[in-house]
Design a protein around this motif. Structure first.
Motif, PDB file in Angstrom:
ATOM      1  N   ASP B  74      22.463  38.646  85.504  1.00 30.54           N
ATOM      2  CA  ASP B  74      21.503  39.571  84.591  1.00 30.54           C
ATOM      3  C   ASP B  74      20.038  39.717  84.874  1.00 30.54           C
ATOM      4  O   ASP B  74      19.313  39.078  84.802  1.00 30.54           O
ATOM      5  N   ALA B  75      20.106  40.799  84.815  1.00 27.37           N
ATOM      6  CA  ALA B  75      19.082  41.716  85.866  1.00 27.37           C
ATOM      7  C   ALA B  75      18.161  40.888  86.608  1.00 27.37           C
ATOM      8  O   ALA B  75      16.925  40.335  86.619  1.00 27.37           O
ATOM      9  N   THR B 115      22.610  45.907  79.738  1.00 26.74           N
ATOM     10  CA  THR B 115      24.144  45.256  79.619  1.00 26.74           C
ATOM     11  C   THR B 115      24.880  45.407  79.197  1.00 26.74           C
ATOM     12  O   THR B 115      25.755  46.355  80.884  1.00 26.74           O
ATOM     13  N   ASP B 219      16.876  37.205  82.420  1.00 29.51           N
ATOM     14  CA  ASP B 219      17.046  38.389  81.801  1.00 29.51           C
ATOM     15  C   ASP B 219      15.798  37.344  80.862  1.00 29.51           C
ATOM     16  O   ASP B 219      15.284  38.204  80.735  1.00 29.51           O
ATOM     17  N   ASP B 268      23.130  43.277  86.848  1.00 30.11           N
ATOM     18  CA  ASP B 268      23.770  44.055  86.363  1.00 30.11           C
ATOM     19  C   ASP B 268      22.471  45.116  86.009  1.00 30.11           C
ATOM     20  O   ASP B 268      23.343  46.100  85.786  1.00 30.11           O
ATOM     21  N   HIS B 269      21.780  44.699  86.381  1.00 33.87           N
ATOM     22  CA  HIS B 269      19.939  45.809  86.247  1.00 33.87           C
ATOM     23  C   HIS B 269      19.621  45.270  87.016  1.00 33.87           C
ATOM     24  O   HIS B 269      19.668  43.811  86.502  1.00 33.87           O
ATOM     25  N   HIS B 277      13.606  45.942  80.484  1.00 37.37           N
ATOM     26  CA  HIS B 277      15.124  47.093  81.228  1.00 37.37           C
ATOM     27  C   HIS B 277      15.980  48.037  80.726  1.00 37.37           C
ATOM     28  O   HIS B 277      15.388  48.157  79.154  1.00 37.37           O
TER      29      HIS B 277
HETATM   30 ZN    ZN Z   1      21.692  42.912  81.060  1.00 36.44          ZN
END
Ligand code: ZN
Ligand code: ZN
Lengths: 219, 964
Positions: B74-75, B115, B219, B268-269, B277
């Motif tokens: 994540d992130a 997310t 994240d 995911d980002h 985010h």
């Molecule tokens: Zn995320």
């Protein structure tokens, strides 16, 4: 009715405005790399110094300052001392107001204080020159229907213009354009300066066109 | 028809809410969806061109991989892997990227970079609309066709460890799973250990085909301390080790003859420079995508990674596993991965992808033939057929290879064009609904404006010429005209329109309403017009002279509305409000000074007047009282200014300065837990002292117990400490404590309502009524203090303090009228909205509030609590306005009506202006990241203000009844 006074006012303002102009142009000759954005603080000091010196000189020569009752040297010295104190207090006042508006407290204290000095020399100094160091007179002039002479009205206009200019100058800061004049405190001091110059031009003009409506209570 | 101005204002607001809902429905495009109800099936795949009868022609390219492991961090930002620090951050991954048999890409995530929409995008291949972010609050199972469903239907065994969003999206899809909740954002080790602890045993086994790991720790670190914190490096090394472990396990399992494995590392980002985010800045959008498999060619060195879309991974994985591509996928297969397979399979894969995209195109775009890619695909398909013919004839010459390459190129071009056309389709607006909503809103705003002189006059009664408008000829003509316009628009427009799909009854009601409003507007305007010519001379002489304060209030309101046109000002709206509020305080200060210094001579007479009338005990005493009062009044505005300055540094919001360290972060760090405990205890005591004054003793006790409950809730959750509790206990959810507080909140609200009802129905006692109002208010304060994070309690405290001081010394003493007071309340409310850490970004909404006192996610209370805590500032100030205006005895009874009208006007002007701005700027670069969230905030605020205004009506009833 007050043609003479308006003419005197216009010429005074012309002298002050030209001093601002000189203070912007002359340092470029002496200080290498001088520019309004780049060496902003230098510009600020030079303009404040010039405006202070010229205003004091002009108003002293013109004799606008209310006549003192006593002519002893001690009294004059105390007046001078009080004026200096008020000048300094006003710097502190402006500084704290600017901090309340959101300027960083510690980080750029020098920049903030320089802005306060500029604002003081554009506003408070004129009050000191015209009204002398008397808080009562200041409060009178800055409340509604408090002006008692052409010079009071002129003072109201220039001070209001300067403060509103500085106020408006804060608006471009949040824009994400990344221009050199968006750096703190450039836009505010430029705004104050533009407002001040507008006030210098506008005050005699406004008084000239409204001279019929203007009536002053005598003391 | 004569109606009171409060009723008028509330109804106008309610109708505006309807208008804005219609606008929103048109503004947020419905996502591109295939018309087929069922999901893609293997049996329904298109035939291979020109290969004869089914058993031959339905041949699909064989799967490329046997097992797939997806490591979703994540992130994970692109530069964490590919950047200059990548070598130190993730040495093993970097080695694989540079020298291993791998493909690396920069995958662009579409905003909103949150997310859940990203997981949806990765699995369905579609681009979730903006509205999906709002649905993020509550994630039901994903019903759309998606990769996970396809894999499960094909008999693949899937194992999942990580963020439990997946488990909620795909219930019963996983053979084995362990969901970690991302509820406690401050935890960044436990969430990842929960995933890693399963790895060893899982990797040893052979009974799975797909393994998905979603790591949340990175994240959480980003949210706590940003992308440059010292915690990032060890976390990335940990992720690197995980990858190494998986890779070596996969290598050791690799058997001769069977299909190879595929290891995917993706994010995911990304993460913005502040660590959050949701927006569309480069670091948030760019994520790394590393595909590792022995099937790929070995790399010779670091190449600049190719940029692909995040959704491109979905068709690629589907083809790699031999699954059908999900119906709504807009991605195109990453051609680089196929290059080691035979030309026939490559062409077939592209053909399948192209066919799926062209079907989606047919379903979502009315004039799909005009789309460039569609025609290209037809041509390529034909060329593919020719190639197949040669191929089946056994031709193996150079000609065949060259021709194959040409077809491949044609396919790729067609895919790119179709994919981009589909993505663009998402930016299409339902203009007709938008315009109808806008017309509604503007008619209502104009009526509101035209009614201003009547609504703000002494009687506060608005005369709406409803009946005369209803029985006039123009009304019927307009009805006919609008109905025909509606029919014309709905029959001509090919794209689907929400307003056209409404039932005839609703449409007719809307048409009648619209024309009636138009007639009312015209007749009101004509009534105003002759008056308008006469009045200026008259009115300028009398009371209509504007003071500096009025000018400031007017300029501020208009200026703020105009400033919403610039994206920076929307992002940094809090700055505008802080600035205006400061100026307001200074202007009030000037007024106070003027009252106490300048107009002394005038006030002496007044004092004597009061003195004689009130018959005060002793003049000396009175003088001293007046003296302290004067100084308190003088001190109030500077004190408010100081409070505002301190609150400003509590939470930094917005975009440009959000990353600067603020007091809130400092308080929340674990070293300063004791300071936070002291501060919250102090604030709770202060809140009690400020609120209890006007309550009955029962409510006082309930309030005290409730506030103690708030503290123990915070202690249970782990935010603050009890003095006797030294070691950090395991954090619980504090459900019991929170429910304890809810009981008292309900008790206080109940007692307040009882008092109000009694005052209204039985006794008409003004004192009882004001007490009831204050009790409701204090119940609200208690609820908000429970919902606010503990570092935000000073915000609540300061707002109560300023309200008390201002009401006592400024608004009452300086005789500000209802309109001025309302505007000041509104400004304060807006500023406090931002002081509590909100911004115009969806990401700052604190969703964890929805879980206070609840064991699990329950939709209705969660949404209610989240809305309440987000809008606590404006709501509290509006409620205080009601209390203040109705508790003033010497005030005219219409003050409430005036206040309600002003509030409605203050809310409608920016809302109406904003939807016009949004419509004009609908193709702006920042429309999704900046303007749309603000639009949602505006609509929500409008809804809440409508609710408050309805409360105004119920409060206003009694003065008329008590008088009669
Ligand atoms: Zn995320
Ligand atoms: Zn996050």
């Amino acid at each position: 009715m007050w043609d003479h006074e308006i003419r005197a006012m216009a010429s005074t303002h012309a002298i002050i405005a030209s001093s601002v102009f000189m203070a912007t142009v002359l340092p470029a000759v002496f200080v290498p790399g001088f520019s309004v954005y780049g060496t902003h603080l230098v510009w600020l000091y030079s303009v404040s110094g010039a405006v202070t010196a010229v205003s004091v000189a002009v108003f002293w020569l013109l004799g606008i300052t209310p006549p003192t009752k006593k002519h002893t040297l001690g009294y004059k010295l105390s007046r001078l001392f009080r004026s200096c104190l008020y000048f300094f207090l006003s710097c502190l006042f402006f500084h704290s107001v600017v901090v309340l508006y959101g300027a960083p407290l510690i980080e750029s204290a020098l920049e903030t204080f320089s802005l306060a000095v500029l604002l003081t020399s554009l506003t408070t100094l004129r009050c000191l020159c015209v009204l002398g160091p008397s808080v009562q007179a200041w409060i009178r002039v800055f409340s509604r229907h408090g002006a008692m002479s052409v010079w009071d009205t002129c003072l109201q206009i220039t001070v209001a213009c300067t403060v509103v200019g500085a106020w408006l100058g804060a608006f471009p800061i949040p824009l994400d354009w990344d221009r050199p004049w968006q750096v703190w405190p450039v836009s505010c001091s430029l705004g104050a300066m533009i407002g001040f110059l507008t006030g210098l031009v506008g005050a005699p003009a406004w008084i000239h066109y409204h001279r019929k409506q203007l009536t002053y209570k005598s003391k | 028809m004569k109606i009171r101005s409060s009723v008028f204002a509330s109804f106008v607001l309610l109708l505006e809410v309807v208008g804005i809902v219609l606008f929103l429905r048109g503004f947020f495009p419905v996502p591109v969806k295939s018309s087929l109800a069922s999901k893609s099936q293997l049996s329904e795949q298109p035939l291979e061109p020109l290969t004869g009868s089914p058993p031959n022609s339905s041949r699909l390219p064989p799967p490329l991989f046997k097992r797939v492991v997806i490591v979703l961090v994540d992130a994970l930002r692109e530069d964490f892997v590919f950047g200059a620090n990548g070598r130190t951050h993730m040495p093993y991954t970097r080695h694989l990227v540079e020298k291993g048999s791998s493909h690396s890409f920069v995958a662009k995530a579409r905003p909103p970079t949150v997310t859940m929409p990203r997981i949806k995008a990765l699995t369905t291949g579609s681009i979730p609309g903006f509205i999906d972010v709002v649905m993020n609050l509550n994630s039901p199972a994903l019903l759309e066709d998606n990769l996970i469903w396809q894999a499960k239907t094909a008999g693949k065994r899937i194992i999942f460890y990580g963020d439990d969003t997946w488990v909620r999206l795909f219930p019963k899809h996983f053979m084995e799973y362990d969901g970690t909740t991302s509820f406690f954002v401050s935890d960044y080790t436990e969430v990842d250990n929960n995933v890693t602890r399963h790895l060893d045993s899982t990797l040893k086994r052979d009974d799975w085909d797909i393994l998905i790991l979603h790591y949340l720790g990175l994240d959480h670190i980003g949210h706590i301390s940003g992308p440059h914190s010292s915690l990032i490096q060890p976390k990335l090394l940990e992720m690197d080790d995980v990858l190494k472990k998986i890779h070596s396990a996969l290598i050791s399992k690799e058997a001769e003859g069977s299909l190879p494995y595929l290891l995917v590392l993706c994010g995911d980002h990304g993460m913005s420079e502040t660590g959050s985010h949701g927006g569309s800045s480069e670091p948030e959008v760019n994520t790394p995508l590393v595909l590792i498999s022995p099937a790929f060619r070995r790399k010779a060195g670091m190449e600049k990674p190719v940029v692909v879309e995040q959704v491109d991974l979905t068709p690629t994985l589907a083809l790699g596993l031999g699954l059908p591509i999900s119906q709504n996928s807009v991605g195109r297969v990453i051609a680089g991965l196929l290059e080691e397979t035979s030309m026939r399979d490559q062409l077939r894969s592209l053909h399948l992808n192209g066919h799926q995209l062209s079907c989606l195109l047919k379903d979502s775009i009315s004039n799909y033939e005009k789309v460039l890619g569609f025609e290209q695909f037809r041509v390529a398909e034909k060329a593919h057929g020719n190639w197949m013919k040669l191929y089946l004839e056994g031709n193996t010459s150079e000609v065949l290879t060259n021709m194959g390459k040409k077809v491949l190129k044609q396919y790729l071009e067609a895919l790119a064009a179709m994919s981009s056309a589909l993505s663009k389709q998402l930016g299409k607006y339902d203009m007709y609904s938008m315009i109808v909503g806008m017309v509604f809103l503007f008619q209502l705003l104009l009526v509101l404006l035209l009614a201003m002189p009547e609504a703000l006059c002494g009687a506060a009664v608005v005369d709406l010429p409803v009946l005369s408008a209803m029985f006039s000829l123009p009304f019927y003509l307009l009805c006919l005209l609008l109905a025909s316009v509606h029919v014309l628009v709905c029959t001509s427009a090919e794209s689907s329109c929400y307003f056209c799909s409404l039932s005839w009854g609703l449409v007719f009601a809307a048409v009648a309403f619209c024309s009636a409003m138009f007639c009312i507007l015209i007749s009101m305007a004509t009534r105003r017009l002759p008056l308008g010519i006469k009045s200026p001379l008259k009115s300028s002489g009398s009371g209509w002279q504007l003071s500096e304060l009025d000018i400031l209030l007017l300029v501020g309101t208009i200026g703020h509305t105009l400033s919403l046109g610039a994206s920076s000002f929307v992002e940094e709206e809090h700055q505008t409000w802080y600035f205006l509020l400061n100026t307001l305080c200074l202007a009030v200060f000037q007024d106070v000074c003027r009252k106490y210094f300048r107009e002394k001579s005038a006030s002496i007479d007044e004092e004597e007047l009061i003195f004689t009338s009130k018959d005060h005990p002793s003049p000396v005493h009175y003088k001293a009282d007046a003296h302290t009062e004067k100084w308190l009044a003088l001190a109030t505005p500077p004190f408010s200014l100081l409070c505002c300055r301190l609150l400003r540094s509590l939470n930094h919001t917005g975009v440009q300065w959000a990353h600067l360290p603020d007091v809130g972060h400092w308080l929340n760090s674990s070293e300063h837990k004791t300071v936070l405990s002291f501060l919250s205890a102090f604030c709770l005591v202060l809140i009690y002292l400020l609120v209890q004054r006007r309550c009955s003793w029962v409510s006082k006790v309930a309030l005290a117990l409730g506030l103690i409950g708030v503290y123990s809730y915070r202690a249970a959750v782990g935010n603050v400490l009890f003095p006797w509790q030294h070691s950090s206990r395991t954090a619980s959810k504090g459900t019991v404590e929170a429910r304890f507080v809810y009981v008292f909140v309900l008790g206080i609200l109940f007692s307040g309502t009882k008092d109000l009802l009694r005052s209204q129905v039985i006794t008409a006692d003004a004192k009882l009524k004001s007490r009831g109002l204050w009790e409701i208010y204090s119940g609200l304060v208690l609820l908000v203090s429970l919902l606010f994070r503990s570092h935000n309690l000073p915000v609540l405290c300061c707002s109560l303090l300023i309200q008390t001081l201002m009401a006592q010394f400024i608004w009452k003493k300086l005789h500000y009228d209802a309109a001025q007071t309302t505007i000041m309340h509104y400004w304060f409310g807006q500023a406090f909205f931002y002081y509590q850490g909100n911004s115009n970004n969806i990401a700052t909404i604190d969703i964890s509030v929805g879980f206070v006192g609840l064991e699990s996610y329950v939709e209705a209370p969660a949404i209610f609590l989240t809305a309440l805590s987000t809008y606590a500032g404006p709501l509290l100030w509006a409620c205080h306005l009601i209390c203040y205006l109705s508790s003033e005895r010497d005030r005219s009874p219409v003050a409430l009506g005036h206040g309600c009208y002003c509030l409605a006007l203050l809310r409608s002007v920016p809302a109406a202006a904003y939807i016009v701005l949004v419509t004009v700027l609908r193709y702006h670069l920042f429309i999704w990241s900046v303007f749309s969230p603000k639009l949602l905030y505006e609509s929500m605020h409008l809804l809440i203000t409508a609710g408050v205004c309805l409360f105004f009506i119920t409060m206003e009833q009694s003065p008329t009844s008590s008088k009669s």
